[in-house]
Enzyme design. Sequence first.
Site, PDB file in Angstrom:
ATOM      1  N   ASN A   6       0.857  -1.187   0.000  1.00 31.24           N
ATOM      2  CA  ASN A   6       0.000   0.000   0.000  1.00 31.24           C
ATOM      3  C   ASN A   6       0.900   1.247   0.000  1.00 31.24           C
ATOM      4  OD1 ASN A   6      -1.494   2.213   0.980  1.00 31.24           O
ATOM      5  ND2 ASN A   6      -3.072   0.827   1.725  1.00 31.24           N
ATOM      6  N   ASP A   8       0.012   4.513  -0.101  1.00 30.46           N
ATOM      7  CA  ASP A   8      -0.605   5.771   0.353  1.00 30.46           C
ATOM      8  C   ASP A   8       0.360   6.665   1.130  1.00 30.46           C
ATOM      9  OD1 ASP A   8      -2.894   4.615  -0.577  1.00 30.46           O
ATOM     10  OD2 ASP A   8      -3.762   4.245   1.400  1.00 30.46           O
ATOM     11  N   HIS A   9       1.211   6.024   1.937  1.00 24.28           N
ATOM     12  CA  HIS A   9       2.055   6.822   2.825  1.00 24.28           C
ATOM     13  C   HIS A   9       3.136   7.596   2.085  1.00 24.28           C
ATOM     14  CE1 HIS A   9      -0.191   4.708   5.849  1.00 24.28           C
ATOM     15  NE2 HIS A   9       0.204   5.629   6.693  1.00 24.28           N
ATOM     16  N   ARG A  17       4.033  18.704   2.521  1.00 25.55           N
ATOM     17  CA  ARG A  17       4.545  19.986   2.051  1.00 25.55           C
ATOM     18  C   ARG A  17       3.799  20.502   0.823  1.00 25.55           C
ATOM     19  NH1 ARG A  17       9.587  21.324   4.356  1.00 25.55           N
ATOM     20  NH2 ARG A  17       9.354  23.221   3.154  1.00 25.55           N
ATOM     21  N   HIS A  42      -5.507   3.663  -1.479  1.00 24.82           N
ATOM     22  CA  HIS A  42      -6.800   4.015  -0.895  1.00 24.82           C
ATOM     23  C   HIS A  42      -7.124   5.443  -1.326  1.00 24.82           C
ATOM     24  CE1 HIS A  42      -9.381   4.116   3.070  1.00 24.82           C
ATOM     25  NE2 HIS A  42     -10.055   4.545   2.022  1.00 24.82           N
ATOM     26  N   ARG A  44      -9.180   8.192  -0.537  1.00 24.90           N
ATOM     27  CA  ARG A  44     -10.103   8.595   0.529  1.00 24.90           C
ATOM     28  C   ARG A  44     -10.964   9.745   0.047  1.00 24.90           C
ATOM     29  NH1 ARG A  44      -8.744   6.368   5.820  1.00 24.90           N
ATOM     30  NH2 ARG A  44     -10.448   7.661   6.527  1.00 24.90           N
ATOM     31  N   ARG A  48      -6.759  12.874   1.349  1.00 21.54           N
ATOM     32  CA  ARG A  48      -5.671  13.325   2.228  1.00 21.54           C
ATOM     33  C   ARG A  48      -4.302  12.798   1.776  1.00 21.54           C
ATOM     34  NH1 ARG A  48      -7.134   9.983   7.703  1.00 21.54           N
ATOM     35  NH2 ARG A  48      -9.145  10.974   7.388  1.00 21.54           N
ATOM     36  N   HIS A  49      -4.282  11.746   0.975  1.00 23.19           N
ATOM     37  CA  HIS A  49      -2.969  11.301   0.440  1.00 23.19           C
ATOM     38  C   HIS A  49      -3.059  11.058  -1.064  1.00 23.19           C
ATOM     39  CE1 HIS A  49      -4.922   7.522   1.501  1.00 23.19           C
ATOM     40  NE2 HIS A  49      -4.661   7.642   2.786  1.00 23.19           N
ATOM     41  N   GLU A  69      -8.701   0.650  -2.767  1.00 25.44           N
ATOM     42  CA  GLU A  69      -9.581   0.643  -1.594  1.00 25.44           C
ATOM     43  C   GLU A  69     -10.413   1.907  -1.648  1.00 25.44           C
ATOM     44  OE1 GLU A  69      -6.977   0.835   1.714  1.00 25.44           O
ATOM     45  OE2 GLU A  69      -6.151  -1.127   1.359  1.00 25.44           O
ATOM     46  N   THR A  99      -6.930   6.328  10.442  1.00 29.97           N
ATOM     47  CA  THR A  99      -6.859   5.253   9.458  1.00 29.97           C
ATOM     48  C   THR A  99      -8.112   4.395   9.618  1.00 29.97           C
ATOM     49  OG1 THR A  99      -5.510   3.412   8.640  1.00 29.97           O
ATOM     50  CG2 THR A  99      -5.484   3.771  11.007  1.00 29.97           C
ATOM     51  N   THR A 100      -8.322   3.445   8.684  1.00 25.26           N
ATOM     52  CA  THR A 100      -9.543   2.623   8.724  1.00 25.26           C
ATOM     53  C   THR A 100      -9.608   1.847  10.045  1.00 25.26           C
ATOM     54  OG1 THR A 100      -9.059   2.331   6.390  1.00 25.26           O
ATOM     55  CG2 THR A 100     -10.925   1.103   7.274  1.00 25.26           C
ATOM     56  N   GLU A 150     -11.040  -9.340   2.696  1.00 19.39           N
ATOM     57  CA  GLU A 150      -9.791  -8.989   3.372  1.00 19.39           C
ATOM     58  C   GLU A 150     -10.098  -8.864   4.855  1.00 19.39           C
ATOM     59  OE1 GLU A 150      -7.360  -5.926   1.650  1.00 19.39           O
ATOM     60  OE2 GLU A 150      -6.340  -5.551   3.564  1.00 19.39           O
ATOM     61  N   HIS A 213      -3.784  -4.544   7.743  1.00 16.68           N
ATOM     62  CA  HIS A 213      -3.937  -3.408   8.651  1.00 16.68           C
ATOM     63  C   HIS A 213      -3.088  -3.588   9.901  1.00 16.68           C
ATOM     64  CE1 HIS A 213      -5.401   0.220  10.400  1.00 16.68           C
ATOM     65  NE2 HIS A 213      -5.911   0.494   9.226  1.00 16.68           N
ATOM     66  N   GLY A 214      -2.141  -2.668  10.045  1.00 16.16           N
ATOM     67  CA  GLY A 214      -1.290  -2.686  11.236  1.00 16.16           C
ATOM     68  C   GLY A 214      -0.229  -3.770  11.230  1.00 16.16           C
ATOM     69  N   GLY A 235       1.177  -1.442   4.302  1.00 18.30           N
ATOM     70  CA  GLY A 235       1.573  -0.114   3.863  1.00 18.30           C
ATOM     71  C   GLY A 235       2.479   0.601   4.832  1.00 18.30           C
ATOM     72  N   GLN A 236       1.896   1.071   5.922  1.00 26.00           N
ATOM     73  CA  GLN A 236       2.584   2.000   6.825  1.00 26.00           C
ATOM     74  C   GLN A 236       3.966   1.497   7.260  1.00 26.00           C
ATOM     75  OE1 GLN A 236       3.283   2.039  10.299  1.00 26.00           O
ATOM     76  NE2 GLN A 236       3.884   4.184  10.313  1.00 26.00           N
TER      77      GLN A 236
HETATM   78  N1  PXP Z   1      -5.798  -3.112   3.902  1.00 26.04           N
HETATM   79  C1  PXP Z   1      -6.773  -2.190   4.001  1.00 26.04           C
HETATM   80  C2  PXP Z   1      -8.148  -2.551   3.548  1.00 26.04           C
HETATM   81  C3  PXP Z   1      -6.498  -0.891   4.478  1.00 26.04           C
HETATM   82  O1  PXP Z   1      -7.486   0.023   4.584  1.00 26.04           O
HETATM   83  C4  PXP Z   1      -5.169  -0.575   4.821  1.00 26.04           C
HETATM   84  C5  PXP Z   1      -4.841   0.830   5.266  1.00 26.04           C
HETATM   85  O2  PXP Z   1      -5.083   1.724   4.233  1.00 26.04           O
HETATM   86  C6  PXP Z   1      -4.195  -1.567   4.689  1.00 26.04           C
HETATM   87  C7  PXP Z   1      -4.539  -2.831   4.249  1.00 26.04           C
HETATM   88  C8  PXP Z   1      -2.756  -1.302   5.036  1.00 26.04           C
HETATM   89  O3  PXP Z   1      -2.659  -1.036   6.399  1.00 26.04           O
HETATM   90  P1  PXP Z   1      -1.268  -0.537   7.024  1.00 26.04           P
HETATM   91  O4  PXP Z   1      -0.967   0.769   6.375  1.00 26.04           O
HETATM   92  O5  PXP Z   1      -1.564  -0.428   8.474  1.00 26.04           O
HETATM   93  O6  PXP Z   1      -0.252  -1.589   6.686  1.00 26.04           O
END
Ligand code: PXP
Length: 262
Positions: A6, A8-9, A17, A42, A44, A48-49, A69, A99-100, A150, A213-214, A235-236
């Site tokens: 992912n 997004d970050h 910036r 994602h 959103r 925001r990203h 997403e 976050t979600t 998922e 997620h996480g 992602g993160q």
């Molecule tokens: N899967 C889904 C459906 C998500 O919404 C996210 C966060 O955008 C992720 C995976 C990735 O999560 P993380 O950034 O915590 O790894």
Amino acid sequence: MLLGVNIDHIAYLREARRVNDPDPLDALPVLKKCGVEQITVHLREDRRHIHDEDLYSIIKNAYMPINLECSLADEMIEIALKAKPSRVTLVPEKREEVTTEGGLDVKKYFEKLVKVCERLKYSGIDVSLFVDPTLEAVNLASELKVKWVELHTGTYANIYAMLYSNLRHTHNSIKELELDKGKLHHLLEKSIKELINTANEAEKLGLLVAAGHGLNYYNVKTIAQIENIKELNIGQSIIARSVFWGLEEAIKKMQEEIKADR
Ligand code: PXP
């Protein structure tokens, strides 16, 4: 185990910036070189990203499956139909959340989901539902005849963080718990069992199972070892680590972690 990264970050860093650097598009050759199986973004509602233009250019230039997403909002579904990613993962979305925070309430939105899933499937897009690991959610997903579910691993990840690392936890129900290690161990086991049981049930129903997620370099192994989970979307932690290790190294290290001996 398949890995979806992912990105997004990367866009978050750019937005800090409001310049055009780093451009998430520049991640594509690195992801390709690393043999990543999928790119997840994602879009959103508050942008925001990731922005609409990012989505279109990533789809055009990635030459690998894109997993978009998005929420169930009409605007998002129209964009998804126009952009035509390989997969759309439907997620709940709240403006105020960082976050979600949880899975989609499939029961509550069932009627809307019937229509949305039909439209996406009709235009050749695979549908995934991001759900909490419950038997009810996967049974409803099966009724909707989607291809993927998922499973939300946020609860597992937050309990893990409280027990084993100083990573910050954000889940409200967990925050309220006292730091009672015995209780946390019990909850961690429970969250893993829920993920295993739900993945098994989903597989029996003919659904493909992803999770995310996480997930990070500390907690991912346990999840990667769950037999019926076929893909992780992360992602993160990968983007955070890439600040120090570089993106390629951060991905490779995660790929090593998820190469599970099942
Ligand atoms: N899967 C889904 C459906 C998500 O919404 C996210 C966060 O955008 C992720 C995976 C990735 O999560 P993380 O950034 O915590 O790894």
